[in-house]
Design a protein around this motif. Structure first.
Motif, PDB file in Angstrom:
ATOM      1  N   PRO A 679     -23.637  -7.521 -33.869  1.00 26.00           N
ATOM      2  CA  PRO A 679     -24.413  -8.405 -34.757  1.00 26.00           C
ATOM      3  C   PRO A 679     -25.921  -8.193 -34.623  1.00 26.00           C
ATOM      4  O   PRO A 679     -26.641  -8.241 -35.629  1.00 26.00           O
ATOM      5  CB  PRO A 679     -24.006  -9.810 -34.298  1.00 26.00           C
ATOM      6  CG  PRO A 679     -22.650  -9.639 -33.717  1.00 26.00           C
ATOM      7  CD  PRO A 679     -22.691  -8.291 -33.049  1.00 26.00           C
ATOM      8  N   ILE A 700     -23.739 -13.138 -39.977  1.00 24.34           N
ATOM      9  CA  ILE A 700     -23.911 -12.124 -38.931  1.00 24.34           C
ATOM     10  C   ILE A 700     -24.177 -12.756 -37.573  1.00 24.34           C
ATOM     11  O   ILE A 700     -23.514 -12.426 -36.588  1.00 24.34           O
ATOM     12  CB  ILE A 700     -25.061 -11.172 -39.321  1.00 24.34           C
ATOM     13  CG1 ILE A 700     -24.759 -10.506 -40.669  1.00 24.34           C
ATOM     14  CG2 ILE A 700     -25.280 -10.123 -38.236  1.00 24.34           C
ATOM     15  CD1 ILE A 700     -25.925  -9.736 -41.246  1.00 24.34           C
ATOM     16  N   LEU A 704     -19.860 -13.442 -37.560  1.00 24.18           N
ATOM     17  CA  LEU A 704     -19.405 -12.163 -37.038  1.00 24.18           C
ATOM     18  C   LEU A 704     -19.344 -12.189 -35.518  1.00 24.18           C
ATOM     19  O   LEU A 704     -18.406 -11.670 -34.910  1.00 24.18           O
ATOM     20  CB  LEU A 704     -20.329 -11.039 -37.517  1.00 24.18           C
ATOM     21  CG  LEU A 704     -19.973  -9.635 -37.031  1.00 24.18           C
ATOM     22  CD1 LEU A 704     -18.614  -9.203 -37.561  1.00 24.18           C
ATOM     23  CD2 LEU A 704     -21.047  -8.632 -37.442  1.00 24.18           C
ATOM     24  N   LYS A 705     -20.341 -12.794 -34.890  1.00 19.43           N
ATOM     25  CA  LYS A 705     -20.353 -12.856 -33.429  1.00 19.43           C
ATOM     26  C   LYS A 705     -19.141 -13.635 -32.913  1.00 19.43           C
ATOM     27  O   LYS A 705     -18.493 -13.231 -31.933  1.00 19.43           O
ATOM     28  CB  LYS A 705     -21.649 -13.516 -32.961  1.00 19.43           C
ATOM     29  CG  LYS A 705     -21.890 -13.432 -31.459  1.00 19.43           C
ATOM     30  CD  LYS A 705     -23.240 -13.992 -31.094  1.00 19.43           C
ATOM     31  CE  LYS A 705     -24.378 -13.151 -31.665  1.00 19.43           C
ATOM     32  NZ  LYS A 705     -25.702 -13.653 -31.229  1.00 19.43           N
TER      33      LYS A 705
END
Length: 1012
Positions: A679, A700, A704-705
């Motif tokens: 990320p 993100i 995403l993390k």
């Protein structure tokens, strides 16, 4: 290039205060759009729908071509319907000393135990070996040292999949390659077999274990003694084995033996250990020890008149997989034991134990059929091609009688089989002249020649269907090239509905004509379905070409193609054409096919070094741009080299290849680190164009993390569950870990495939409106455009220079999270690198201004192949990671089990297919000509399809050319099947997800907000 392209503008864009900034239609403050803007949006919508329909018709044409080639290439055979009886073979046909065509049964009862994937070296002594799969199953070898037991190497016929092996073990025939596809959808056996023969004489069959037997022999198994278990959950090591043990031992007790005549138990634990961990895992020792204890107990409880037969249906390779024809996959085990029967031991029955069984006598698996039939007093199944196993009989006299029965049956089969009846007559007559041992040896020679002739007969290809399939795909390819590159994009967009109308009309005409021809002429071997498919395919191809021929002349298309290459052709285009040509030529050699992964890496590294050179000498770039371009090119090249070091070696590569695709503690640690590093890396790319706003931080920095961290936690639990240390000390309860893994996998897939995509389709763009007072204006860089508003404010749209690409890339990340979950840790690491490679390439394409060049989609295509190999796949059946199907379910549940396997196998291709529009969309400002923008995306999408058509067609042509090659089923056929699947899967994915769901939404949304 689009006139609105602003590839070098990485900073924020300042919009003038007059006219006012537009707002989305969904806003309550939206003003009525002008009529002209509505018309433009309607035109964009119709153009988009036209493109989709045209691509659907094109994909259907390709599917028909692949289907025809498959029908002609993947072999099938017609099964003769005959059923043997004890009176359908003429008595005295050989030597005249047989009183019946069926001998008296040697045993009253039989126990047949199958230990799936029991490789031969698992059961013999191996000196000085520390492997977990050696010396942990000694009971079979120990019993074979007596006259009451015999141990032989049991050679399977490929394909080494369980269903095909069971067919061979019960019918004596040879399944063909296409039967491998039915391993997960087995139908009942419709040919003569020795279980059917037992059922005919009212013998009772009991069964427990692998439910493949239930699918094949449900009509013959006693329903009250039938205990099937799901066979395909390869992560479950104990359920099937424990179920077999639970029902086996009560049934072999003395008071229960009268309930059955044949008892079948099929254990799966050894096979599942191999699939999940490989044979070198400590769990293999535990499972082999368990099987040793089971057989010991069975022998102790064995009745005097009962025959124990233990077999493996196939072996496994060094990775624990099977399906191919390597020695480790073919060499299985046959053990026979009886307390009151003496077996006919050969002089070479005892061997040196130090050479992994290399000197043990081999018998074919189909030989078991005639052997079991004769021992149980049954007629030999009509389609049997095998020969009685010498050691199974108590004397030479019994062996000679069994040989005569078998030769009679083979002769009867040959007499009724087309193309066989008139051959080997001289061999048959000559063996009648011999007696005793010579008769047996001559009969073996006759049977061997007959078997080889049958293999040759069944290896006949339908060249008509092969030719039709190649022809249809070639016509599709020629149109695709014309559609993608030869016709100007603006004209293609206006012709979409001309294509649609023409295709529909010509398809209907083709179907009607082919139907009429089929009814009137009744061509041999061409069914009505075949005729209609040919008519539809040809009609669609003609329908595609008709508008082009009507609108353009051949001369125009020729000059347009020349102009295209003259205008766009440069060293980059030449490199792209070379890559396509070399990739197609790979399939002309089995050695190149075997090393395709290394050649793909070489192509990508060549491009990487070319980019480094191109950025350093490009006079259009200033110093800072050169530094930025070189850094991206170096990054791409280094990452490509790292990825090329991750591989799962094919059997043919083993002596020159060191496999690195495996799970270690450091891969787990690195996977956890990547959940934070990836990320951050993506964020840095977004900040280059000042696009890290609005939806970007949520997707993100947070989403995403979280997804990547949950993925890493899943594989941490998997590592703990599989680790010998944690299991030895029972540190964590296995049931708890199992539940947590299922919950994590289901949560991640739900978020990435459903929730995140739904939110993306309704979410904002990655832009931000920044208002600054007059006093702040002076602190803004002088290069930024600015103008004071009447109220003393200046509005700046941050992320305006990458409004399409930054928002669309979030969709790519959604699917990436799902694909990374369904790949093993080192595969997920490879896919993380793929994301960075994609972003680096997009920056390089922008700086070098080659986004419209042929090389761009070609490099993306090569990337998908590289990461197909680096995620642990090869163009072989054994490399399919079936165990991934059970990440989200404990049993086979459609479509979830299948979805996991599809994401695992084709994940890299999906990510690239979804990223193709970014070649056009990355780092450009909103276009005033969205149809032109859409046309450029369609050009890249069709170029991607064209690339796979080129490689797929080449693969099909060379597979057909080498159809008699020794390695056709091991190398060429699996590679053509991969190509065919890619043509089908990518067309579907590109149309539904890349274009309909992704591109259509982002262009429409930006056009609504920023359209003029």
């Amino acid at each position: 290039m689009d006139q609105n392209y602003n590839g070098n503008d990485n900073g924020p864009i300042t919009k003038r205060s007059s006219p006012p900034l537009p707002t989305p239609r969904s806003s309550p403050y939206t003003q009525q759009l002008p009529t002209r803007s509505k018309i433009r949006q309607q035109k964009l919508k119709y153009t988009f729908v036209g493109y989709i329909i045209v691509l659907i018709f094109l994909s259907i044409t390709q599917f028909i071509g692949v289907g025809f080639f498959k029908s002609g290439f993947l072999l099938s055979r017609n099964v003769l319907p005959g059923i043997s009886t004890c009176h359908n073979i003429e008595n005295g046909e050989i030597n005249g000393d047989l009183t019946s065509s069926c001998l008296s049964p040697r045993f009253k009862k039989t126990i047949l135990l199958v230990i799936d994937a029991l490789r031969f070296d698992f059961v013999i002594p191996v000196s000085d070996s520390q492997e977990y799969y050696h010396n942990n199953f000694p009971i079979l070898y120990d019993l074979s040292q007596t006259n009451n037991g015999v141990l032989l190497k049991f050679i399977a016929d490929p394909p080494t999949t369980t269903l095909q092996r069971l067919k061979g073990l019960t019918t004596g025939s040879l399944p063909t390659f296409i039967d491998a596809g039915s391993n997960f959808d087995g139908d009942a056996i419709d040919e003569d077999n020795w279980l059917l023969q037992l059922h005919k004489i009212n013998k009772t069959i009991a069964f427990m274990g692998d439910d493949t037997w239930q699918a094949l022999f449900s009509d013959y198994i006693n329903p009250n003694l039938n205990f099937p278990y799901d066979s395909l959950n390869v992560w479950d090591l104990d359920t099937v084995d424990n179920g077999v043990i639970e029902h086996l031992f009560p049934l072999i007790e003395k008071d229960q033996c009268s309930k059955w005549d044949l008892l079948i138990g099929h254990f799966l634990g050894v096979d599942h250990v191999g699939h999940r961990y490989g044979p070198r895992h400590y769990t293999m020792k535990q499972k082999l020890n368990q099987m040793n204890d089971v057989i010991t107990k069975v022998v102790e409880n064995l009745e005097e008149d009962t025959l124990l037969v233990l077999i493996g249906d196939h072996g496994m390779d060094s990775t624990g997989n099977h399906g191919g024809d390597s020695p480790d996959e073919l060499e299985s085990t046959l053990f026979m034991y009886s307390k009151n029967h003496k077996f006919l031991k050969k002089d070479d029955s005892f061997y040196d134990i130090s050479n992994l069984g290399a000197d043990y006598r081999e018998v074919n698996q189909i030989d078991l059929v005639s052997t079991m039939s004769i021992l149980l007093g049954l007629p030999i199944p009509f389609n049997n091609l095998g020969f009685p196993i010498d050691e199974a009989f108590g004397s030479t006299k019994e062996l000679i009688s069994a040989t005569k029965l078998t030769i009679n049956q083979i002769k009867k089969f040959r007499d009724l089989t087309p193309n066989l009846s008139n051959s080997l007559l001289d061999d048959y007559k000559s063996l009648l002249k011999h007696e005793n041992d010579m008769f047996v040896e001559k009969s073996k020679q006759y049977q061997y020649k007959s078997l080889e002739e049958c293999k040759s007969l069944w290896a006949r290809f339908d060249l008509r269907f092969i030719g039709i399939g190649i022809g249809i795909l070639f016509l599709s390819l020629t149109f695709m090239i014309t559609y993608a590159r030869s016709i100007p994009a603006v004209r293609v967009s206006t012709m979409s509905f001309e294509f649609i109308g023409s295709v529909i009309a010509m398809t209907i005409m083709g179907i009607v004509l082919s139907f009429s021809v089929c009814i009137v002429l009744k061509p041999a071997d061409f069914s009505l379905k075949t005729c209609i498919s040919i008519g539809a395919a040809l009609g669609m191809v003609i329908g595609f070409w008709a508008p082009i021929m009507d609108r353009f002349s051949i001369n125009f298309l020729y000059h347009q193609t020349i102009d295209f290459f003259m205008y766009n052709f440069n060293s980059w285009s030449f490199m792209g054409i070379l890559f396509v040509a070399f990739h197609c030529l790979i399939f002309a050699s089995n050695s190149f096919v075997v090393w395709e992964d290394k050649m793909i890496s070489f192509f990508l590294l060549t491009f990487g070094f070319s980019c480094i050179y191109g950025c350093s000498v490009n006079s259009k770039l200033n110093k800072s741009q050169k530094i930025l371009g070189i850094s991206h090119a170096v990054t791409f090249t280094i990452l490509t080299r790292i990825v090329s070091m991750i591989n799962l070696c094919r059997e043919e590569q083993r002596s020159y290849c060191e496999p690195t695709f495996s799970t270690h503690w450091w891969t787990i640690v690195l996977l956890v680190l990547i959940s934070f590093l990836l990320p951050s890396t993506i964020t840095s790319f977004y900040k280059l164009s000042d696009s890290y706003h609005s939806a970007a931080p949520l997707w993100i920095g947070t989403g995403l993390k979280f997804i990547l961290f949950m993925n890493s936690i899943y594989w941490v639990f998997e590592y703990i569950q599989n680790n010998e240390y944690f299991n030895k000390y029972n540190i964590v309860g296995s049931n708890l870990i199992k539940s947590l893994k299922l919950a994590i996998a289901r949560l991640v897939l739900f978020i990435t495939l459903i929730l995140a995509n739904f939110s993306w389709s309704r979410g904002p763009l990655c832009v931000k409106l920044d208002l600054k007072d007059d006093l702040d204006i002076e602190r803004i860089n002088d290069s930024e455009e600015e103008e004071e508003k009447p109220n003393g404010k200046t509005a700046t749209i941050l992320g305006y220079g990458n409004v399409y690409g930054s928002s669309y890339f979030l969709l790519v990340l959604n699917f990436t999270g799902a694909v990374m979950l369904t790949n093993k840790p080192i595969g997920a690491i490879s896919l993380s690198i793929l994301i960075v490679q994609i972003l680096s390439l997009l920056e390089i394409f922008d700086l070098l201004q080659i986004r419209k060049n042929l090389i761009s989609p070609i490099i993306f295509s090569l990337l998908s192949f590289q990461h197909f190999f680096s995620t642990g796949h090869q163009a072989t059946i054994p490399s399919i990671q079936w165990e991934i199907g059970f990440m989200t379910t404990e049993n086979i549940v459609f479509p979830f089990t299948h979805l996991n396997i599809i994401l695992n196998t084709f994940g890299s291709f999906f990510i690239i297919a979804l990223s193709i529009p970014l070649i056009t969309l990355w780092k450009i400002i909103p276009s005033s000509k969205p149809i032109t923008l859409l046309s450029q995306i369609i050009t890249n999408v069709t170029t991607l399809i064209t690339y796979h058509l080129f490689t797929g067609l080449s693969s099909l042509i060379f597979a057909a050319h080498f159809r008699r090659h020794l390695m056709v089923w091991k190398i060429f056929a699996p590679r053509f099947m991969l190509s065919g699947l890619l043509i089908i899967v990518l067309n579907i994915f590109l149309i539904i997800f890349t274009l309909w769901f992704g591109t259509g939404r982002i262009i429409n949304q930006v056009n609504r907000i920023f359209g003029k």
